[in-house]
Every structure is written in C-alpha cells, then in structure tokens.
Design a protein around this motif. Sequence first.
Motif, mmCIF file in Angstrom:
data_model
loop_
_atom_site.group_PDB
_atom_site.id
_atom_site.type_symbol
_atom_site.label_atom_id
_atom_site.label_comp_id
_atom_site.label_asym_id
_atom_site.label_seq_id
_atom_site.Cartn_x
_atom_site.Cartn_y
_atom_site.Cartn_z
ATOM 1 N N THR A 152 0.996 -1.254 -0.027
ATOM 2 C CA THR A 152 0.083 -0.174 -0.162
ATOM 3 C C THR A 152 0.895 1.143 0.168
ATOM 4 O O THR A 152 2.111 1.032 -0.264
ATOM 5 N N THR A 153 0.354 2.648 0.176
ATOM 6 C CA THR A 153 0.961 3.782 0.109
ATOM 7 C C THR A 153 1.589 4.194 1.492
ATOM 8 O O THR A 153 1.036 3.861 2.569
ATOM 9 N N TYR A 177 0.449 4.495 -5.175
ATOM 10 C CA TYR A 177 -0.297 3.268 -5.719
ATOM 11 C C TYR A 177 0.356 2.656 -6.875
ATOM 12 O O TYR A 177 0.359 1.434 -6.961
ATOM 13 N N ALA A 194 -6.151 -0.964 -0.953
ATOM 14 C CA ALA A 194 -6.457 0.503 -0.949
ATOM 15 C C ALA A 194 -8.148 0.642 -1.308
ATOM 16 O O ALA A 194 -8.661 -0.616 -1.165
#
Length: 281
Positions: A152-153, A177, A194
């Motif tokens: 994920t970020t 992303y 996400a």
Amino acid sequence: MKLRSIASLIVSALLTGAALAPINSAQAQSTSTLEEVKVRGVLRAGVRQDVLGFGIVDEKGKIVGFDVDLVGELAKRLKVRLELVPVTATTRIPLLQQGRVDLIAATLTYYRQRDDVIDFSIGYFAAGQRLMVKKTSPIRTISDTAKKRVGTTIGAGVVENLKKAQPEATVQTFEGYPEAFLAMQRGLVDAIVADAIILAGLRANTANPEDYVIIGTSLNRSNYSIGVRENDSKWRDAVNYTLQDIWRDGTWDQIYDRWIGSGSKIKLSKDEIGFAMDLWE
C-alpha cells in the motif's frame, strides 16, 4: 532619576506587549481562509496525480480527474481562479498545515487521528478498502493474507485497518499506488490494499485488466472528504454548502460519469461504490 525613568519605560513596554499579544493572536485567528482566497483571487487546491479517475497527469501534462473537476467547480462558484498543487499521501496534510494549500481534495478519508490535526468537509465519495490480487493468486479473503506481503502507500490509514483485520500480514509501503501495483505485478508483494475505487483505476489502466481481481469484504466504510485547516468553520461551511450545491444541481453526476461511471475507463456504477446520498442532505 534617569535610571528610574528608563526602568519605567521598560516595564511599560513589556506590559504593553503582553497586553497586545492576545489581541494580535485573536485577530490572526479571525481571518478565515475564505477571505484569504477571495482577496488572493486564487484557490490553491492540493490534488493527487497518481490515482486514475481522481487525479492523474494526462498526455498534455495536465492533472485531470474527479477531484480536479470538483475543486474546479468550487473555484468557479467562489469566483476565483484555480491553482493545482500536486500532493501525495505523505505530503498532503503537512502542506495544508503549512498553509501552502487552502484545501486538499486528494482521495482523503476521515480518521480520528487525522481529525486531531485538520478538519474535514462532508463526504463527497464513498470509499471502502479492499484487496486486489492476480487472478491466479490463492488469496481470496483478508484472512488469506496471513504471512503474505501486502503493498500500500506511505501514510495510508489502510495500514492500521489491515493490521487489525489480519495481524499476521506483512505490510510493505510505497510512495504511491502505481509503485505498489508494479511491485505486485513483479511478484514483490502478493496483494495490494487500497480504496476499491483506486484499485479499479489501477486495474483499468493496465494492458490486461482481466488478469487482476478485487476481492474480500471492505476493511472499512468511509468517504472521501475535503481537508481544511483546523478551527476555520467559516471556510469549512463555505466548502460544504458549495459541495451540496454541486450535488443538487446535477454537476456531481456529470463529473462522476466523466471519470468513474459509464463514460470512463473505470466504468463503476454508484451502486458498486455504495454512495450514500443522505450525506448531502
């Protein structure tokens, strides 16, 4: 006598300064971002440039997407010019706090921890967090991510949600992303997590969208909101009222169809994202 006069002047100056300090502070706090934007004639909006459908750089080098059109409508209705400031999941809140942007419309979901440092508008887009994997992956539920690598970020609240849902998952964070998705394509992570709409956008932008599936129940039930600085109710109200007008006159639907719905690459219906119209009443 002379020394007494000097001492009196010093004491007087100190007392005057102490008395004026609270007044100046109050005056500074009384200036709303709404007035600042109107005087400046420019709305500085922080937007993403790495999320298909919401904010991405097109072939002409311009940032375009749902959030961009939304803040464009805000600027238009406030009768000011729009200035876009690129942000990431990591930089968006600090840039707002530092006063370098007037608001952030950047796939920002509400979390209590975030509410400690900024304020939020009403929700303008439903966002539920889910997983995306390769079609050939054995992972089909959140539980299946135990001892698996999930991307994920940096700065995404989804990290905490995933840890609660599956503590045995190994979370790897990336700058954006697209980087997380690329890592999954290369086998560096087993899944990415996400908001469902972000996953759908990443999938739609690949050469073979059918090779990837969005799976699992939602990790949360939240909405994208516009972020504004703390304790500025006048500005927050102006943003909220304008968002409601955008919804009620059909402009929201037009923006949705252009970037997310039938007229877009993503092609998601409102039912699929679970948009709650009562948020706008």
